[in-house]
Design a protein around this motif. Sequence first.
Motif, PDB file in Angstrom:
ATOM      1  N   ASN A  67       4.651 -13.570   5.360  1.00 48.00           N
ATOM      2  CA  ASN A  67       3.956 -12.387   5.841  1.00 48.00           C
ATOM      3  C   ASN A  67       5.003 -11.336   6.223  1.00 48.00           C
ATOM      4  O   ASN A  67       5.866 -11.607   7.058  1.00 48.00           O
ATOM      5  CB  ASN A  67       3.117 -12.810   7.056  1.00 48.00           C
ATOM      6  CG  ASN A  67       2.354 -11.665   7.675  1.00 48.00           C
ATOM      7  OD1 ASN A  67       2.787 -10.521   7.632  1.00 48.00           O
ATOM      8  ND2 ASN A  67       1.220 -11.985   8.267  1.00 48.00           N
ATOM      9  N   PRO A  68       4.963 -10.141   5.596  1.00 44.01           N
ATOM     10  CA  PRO A  68       6.004  -9.141   5.883  1.00 44.01           C
ATOM     11  C   PRO A  68       6.107  -8.801   7.377  1.00 44.01           C
ATOM     12  O   PRO A  68       7.184  -8.459   7.857  1.00 44.01           O
ATOM     13  CB  PRO A  68       5.548  -7.907   5.100  1.00 44.01           C
ATOM     14  CG  PRO A  68       4.615  -8.402   4.057  1.00 44.01           C
ATOM     15  CD  PRO A  68       3.981  -9.657   4.603  1.00 44.01           C
ATOM     16  N   PHE A  69       4.985  -8.912   8.097  1.00 39.38           N
ATOM     17  CA  PHE A  69       4.981  -8.548   9.516  1.00 39.38           C
ATOM     18  C   PHE A  69       5.482  -9.684  10.416  1.00 39.38           C
ATOM     19  O   PHE A  69       5.698  -9.497  11.591  1.00 39.38           O
ATOM     20  CB  PHE A  69       3.577  -8.113   9.943  1.00 39.38           C
ATOM     21  CG  PHE A  69       3.110  -6.914   9.186  1.00 39.38           C
ATOM     22  CD1 PHE A  69       3.603  -5.660   9.485  1.00 39.38           C
ATOM     23  CD2 PHE A  69       2.206  -7.038   8.137  1.00 39.38           C
ATOM     24  CE1 PHE A  69       3.200  -4.544   8.766  1.00 39.38           C
ATOM     25  CE2 PHE A  69       1.795  -5.932   7.420  1.00 39.38           C
ATOM     26  CZ  PHE A  69       2.296  -4.679   7.727  1.00 39.38           C
ATOM     27  N   ARG A 116       8.030 -11.860   9.207  1.00 42.35           N
ATOM     28  CA  ARG A 116       9.249 -12.424   8.619  1.00 42.35           C
ATOM     29  C   ARG A 116      10.362 -12.582   9.638  1.00 42.35           C
ATOM     30  O   ARG A 116      11.184 -13.485   9.520  1.00 42.35           O
ATOM     31  CB  ARG A 116       9.715 -11.574   7.426  1.00 42.35           C
ATOM     32  CG  ARG A 116      10.273 -10.221   7.812  1.00 42.35           C
ATOM     33  CD  ARG A 116      10.396  -9.300   6.618  1.00 42.35           C
ATOM     34  NE  ARG A 116      11.200  -8.123   6.924  1.00 42.35           N
ATOM     35  CZ  ARG A 116      10.803  -7.104   7.676  1.00 42.35           C
ATOM     36  NH1 ARG A 116       9.615  -7.096   8.227  1.00 42.35           N
ATOM     37  NH2 ARG A 116      11.607  -6.073   7.893  1.00 42.35           N
ATOM     38  N   ALA A 144       1.228  -5.548   0.643  1.00 39.14           N
ATOM     39  CA  ALA A 144       1.450  -5.236   2.063  1.00 39.14           C
ATOM     40  C   ALA A 144       2.903  -4.836   2.248  1.00 39.14           C
ATOM     41  O   ALA A 144       3.773  -5.279   1.498  1.00 39.14           O
ATOM     42  CB  ALA A 144       1.137  -6.456   2.921  1.00 39.14           C
ATOM     43  N   TYR A 145       3.146  -3.971   3.219  1.00 35.84           N
ATOM     44  CA  TYR A 145       4.536  -3.743   3.609  1.00 35.84           C
ATOM     45  C   TYR A 145       4.648  -3.431   5.089  1.00 35.84           C
ATOM     46  O   TYR A 145       3.745  -2.878   5.702  1.00 35.84           O
ATOM     47  CB  TYR A 145       5.239  -2.661   2.779  1.00 35.84           C
ATOM     48  CG  TYR A 145       4.520  -1.355   2.587  1.00 35.84           C
ATOM     49  CD1 TYR A 145       3.744  -1.124   1.461  1.00 35.84           C
ATOM     50  CD2 TYR A 145       4.649  -0.324   3.520  1.00 35.84           C
ATOM     51  CE1 TYR A 145       3.092   0.090   1.263  1.00 35.84           C
ATOM     52  CE2 TYR A 145       4.012   0.899   3.331  1.00 35.84           C
ATOM     53  CZ  TYR A 145       3.226   1.091   2.191  1.00 35.84           C
ATOM     54  OH  TYR A 145       2.582   2.278   2.005  1.00 35.84           O
ATOM     55  N   ASP A 146       5.785  -3.850   5.630  1.00 34.82           N
ATOM     56  CA  ASP A 146       6.181  -3.493   6.980  1.00 34.82           C
ATOM     57  C   ASP A 146       6.959  -2.191   6.835  1.00 34.82           C
ATOM     58  O   ASP A 146       8.062  -2.176   6.281  1.00 34.82           O
ATOM     59  CB  ASP A 146       7.066  -4.614   7.545  1.00 34.82           C
ATOM     60  CG  ASP A 146       7.645  -4.279   8.906  1.00 34.82           C
ATOM     61  OD1 ASP A 146       7.600  -3.113   9.322  1.00 34.82           O
ATOM     62  OD2 ASP A 146       8.162  -5.206   9.556  1.00 34.82           O
ATOM     63  N   HIS A 182       2.628   1.356   8.092  1.00 35.18           N
ATOM     64  CA  HIS A 182       2.522   0.055   7.439  1.00 35.18           C
ATOM     65  C   HIS A 182       1.346   0.013   6.461  1.00 35.18           C
ATOM     66  O   HIS A 182       0.490   0.883   6.479  1.00 35.18           O
ATOM     67  CB  HIS A 182       2.326  -1.027   8.494  1.00 35.18           C
ATOM     68  CG  HIS A 182       3.266  -0.914   9.641  1.00 35.18           C
ATOM     69  ND1 HIS A 182       4.606  -1.181   9.507  1.00 35.18           N
ATOM     70  CD2 HIS A 182       3.084  -0.531  10.937  1.00 35.18           C
ATOM     71  CE1 HIS A 182       5.201  -0.979  10.676  1.00 35.18           C
ATOM     72  NE2 HIS A 182       4.296  -0.588  11.560  1.00 35.18           N
ATOM     73  N   ALA A 183       1.310  -1.030   5.649  1.00 35.33           N
ATOM     74  CA  ALA A 183       0.158  -1.240   4.771  1.00 35.33           C
ATOM     75  C   ALA A 183      -0.193  -2.721   4.752  1.00 35.33           C
ATOM     76  O   ALA A 183       0.693  -3.579   4.658  1.00 35.33           O
ATOM     77  CB  ALA A 183       0.459  -0.757   3.355  1.00 35.33           C
ATOM     78  N   ILE A 184      -1.493  -2.995   4.834  1.00 34.62           N
ATOM     79  CA  ILE A 184      -1.997  -4.364   4.687  1.00 34.62           C
ATOM     80  C   ILE A 184      -2.432  -4.564   3.232  1.00 34.62           C
ATOM     81  O   ILE A 184      -2.190  -5.604   2.632  1.00 34.62           O
ATOM     82  CB  ILE A 184      -3.208  -4.621   5.628  1.00 34.62           C
ATOM     83  CG1 ILE A 184      -2.904  -4.207   7.067  1.00 34.62           C
ATOM     84  CG2 ILE A 184      -3.668  -6.068   5.543  1.00 34.62           C
ATOM     85  CD1 ILE A 184      -1.896  -5.071   7.760  1.00 34.62           C
ATOM     86  N   ASP A 242      10.094  -7.461   3.148  1.00 32.94           N
ATOM     87  CA  ASP A 242       9.197  -6.548   3.859  1.00 32.94           C
ATOM     88  C   ASP A 242       8.153  -5.912   2.943  1.00 32.94           C
ATOM     89  O   ASP A 242       7.338  -5.087   3.407  1.00 32.94           O
ATOM     90  CB  ASP A 242       9.925  -5.504   4.725  1.00 32.94           C
ATOM     91  CG  ASP A 242      11.074  -4.805   4.049  1.00 32.94           C
ATOM     92  OD1 ASP A 242      11.382  -5.125   2.887  1.00 32.94           O
ATOM     93  OD2 ASP A 242      11.677  -3.923   4.697  1.00 32.94           O
ATOM     94  N   TYR A 302       5.046  -1.849  15.743  1.00 36.20           N
ATOM     95  CA  TYR A 302       3.761  -2.241  15.132  1.00 36.20           C
ATOM     96  C   TYR A 302       2.529  -1.720  15.860  1.00 36.20           C
ATOM     97  O   TYR A 302       1.400  -2.006  15.454  1.00 36.20           O
ATOM     98  CB  TYR A 302       3.709  -3.776  15.007  1.00 36.20           C
ATOM     99  CG  TYR A 302       4.910  -4.292  14.247  1.00 36.20           C
ATOM    100  CD1 TYR A 302       5.032  -4.017  12.878  1.00 36.20           C
ATOM    101  CD2 TYR A 302       5.935  -4.955  14.877  1.00 36.20           C
ATOM    102  CE1 TYR A 302       6.150  -4.416  12.183  1.00 36.20           C
ATOM    103  CE2 TYR A 302       7.061  -5.369  14.186  1.00 36.20           C
ATOM    104  CZ  TYR A 302       7.171  -5.097  12.838  1.00 36.20           C
ATOM    105  OH  TYR A 302       8.280  -5.486  12.142  1.00 36.20           O
ATOM    106  N   TYR A 321      -1.778   1.676   9.938  1.00 37.44           N
ATOM    107  CA  TYR A 321      -1.810   0.739   8.810  1.00 37.44           C
ATOM    108  C   TYR A 321      -2.821   1.213   7.776  1.00 37.44           C
ATOM    109  O   TYR A 321      -3.979   1.478   8.127  1.00 37.44           O
ATOM    110  CB  TYR A 321      -2.277  -0.653   9.271  1.00 37.44           C
ATOM    111  CG  TYR A 321      -1.369  -1.325  10.258  1.00 37.44           C
ATOM    112  CD1 TYR A 321      -1.319  -0.897  11.584  1.00 37.44           C
ATOM    113  CD2 TYR A 321      -0.559  -2.386   9.885  1.00 37.44           C
ATOM    114  CE1 TYR A 321      -0.477  -1.511  12.503  1.00 37.44           C
ATOM    115  CE2 TYR A 321       0.283  -3.013  10.804  1.00 37.44           C
ATOM    116  CZ  TYR A 321       0.316  -2.568  12.100  1.00 37.44           C
ATOM    117  OH  TYR A 321       1.138  -3.170  13.011  1.00 37.44           O
TER     118      TYR A 321
END
Lengths: 256, 256
Positions: free
Chosen positions: A124-126, A128, B9-11, B59-61, B89, B130, B243
């Motif tokens: 999970n990128p969040f 890691r 997804a990305y952080d 961020h993106a889910i 990420d 976050y 997000y």
Amino acid sequence: MYRYKITFAYDGTNFSGFQIQPNKRTVEQTLKNAVNKIAKHPTPAIPVIGSGRTDAGVHAINQVAHFDIPYHLSNESMRKALNSILPLDILIKKAELVDNDFHARYSAHRKTYRYRVDQGEFVNPFKRNYTAHFKYPLDLQKMKVAAKDLIGTHDFTSFVASGSQAKSNVRTIEDIIIKRDKIRNEVVFDFTGNGFLYNQVRIMVAFLLEVGSGQRPVDDVCKVLAAKDRTLARMTAPASGLYLVNVDYGTNGEKD
Amino acid sequence: MYRYKITFAYDGTNFSGFQIQPNKRTVEQTLKNAVNKIAKHPTPAIPVIGSGRTDAGVHAINQVAHFDIPYHLSNESMRKALNSILPLDILIKKAELVDNDFHARYSAHRKTYRYRVDQGEFVNPFKRNYTAHFKYPLDLQKMKVAAKDLIGTHDFTSFVASGSQAKSNVRTIEDIIIKRDKIRNEVVFDFTGNGFLYNQVRIMVAFLLEVGSGQRPVDDVCKVLAAKDRTLARMTAPASGLYLVNVDYGTNGEKD
């Protein structure tokens, strides 16, 4: 001089561990800079004594340190002054004026470390930097049985990293609690003991994950402990899942 | 050429936003590098078309993009190939071979953005990237009443940042859901609409936080919308709480 005990959290992601190292961003150096700024940069600089080191990437929920400063501030003023200087990845939760015989390291009775294992299919990128990732099913019952054999006073030579400078590898583990956190899809380990050797918690977690996933028999702990041979435990779980959650002093308002 | 739709997804913490910029680490550039590596670096390079931009730190889910590639891979092979190249990420959750008329941006029907507000007394070191931090009590009922006036088709000129290049500021907000997450001690906003202007969600959140904390009357939305004056909404909530949670295409296996 006034001695202050501070209780603080940090996100270890962007620190090269707790202990001061030249040209590295460390928790100890960051705290020391803040304390010396409040003390108007005395010579020699005021040291900050932590309860113990944490490695690069390891987090803390309640780490403890102490320092001596020539000015008296109320506990709340000290907390606010430090937080106003510190970066956002360190948070001072409590500052307390304590007796001069309090020592963050030597007065500590026991410590609790937590280890979070994310069970998602993918990293999970969040998470890691905040968990270890282990996608294989884990049998909690098996891990609990194996963990019981780690509890007690043992020579943990088989569970210490080669860099350790400890004179003795005998330590006492008082309790190991293993729980599934269904909401987060994690397995969480809490280890409480009178002290832990270098990488000991991470080596024990990797060992228990091997037991829980069926790669190692449940009754392997006693054999590996008795062998006093680091090569038998093999793996070390990553730093990202590890949190120092409590340092217990048995006094000073702390719960015993 | 084969067109693939990817959901990922990305952080956003360590990205300078989605859109490619020279000498910056961006999501688009990182994806483009991975796709072109799989395609063995053709000339000209294959572009990756996102559903829309996100700002630095956002961020993106479930962000969506598409690209055309001269090789056919199974959906699962494409997903694995991308994840094996991408940094941790960014996570590709799904890759799907789609019709050549699918377009990540133009085919999108609606988007949902989430905004997380942490209500702790202090900035939590583990949530600093976050969530947004807002320690003052929030009256959810007041925010829900104000949010109702934002729902519908409006000229959102009062809620757009000055850098916007949109020709029209008229957008439709279909729904705003505001909930308290007691476990995390957060207030969470979900905005669904046919498109959002530059910084619109973050400006609306800041506005609703002012309503919820009693700094602005509950019935202020209509007045501010009618004025078409950005200076009236004043604040922009930070990127860290935002997000992109869903891009809805109404077809292609997506829920309508």
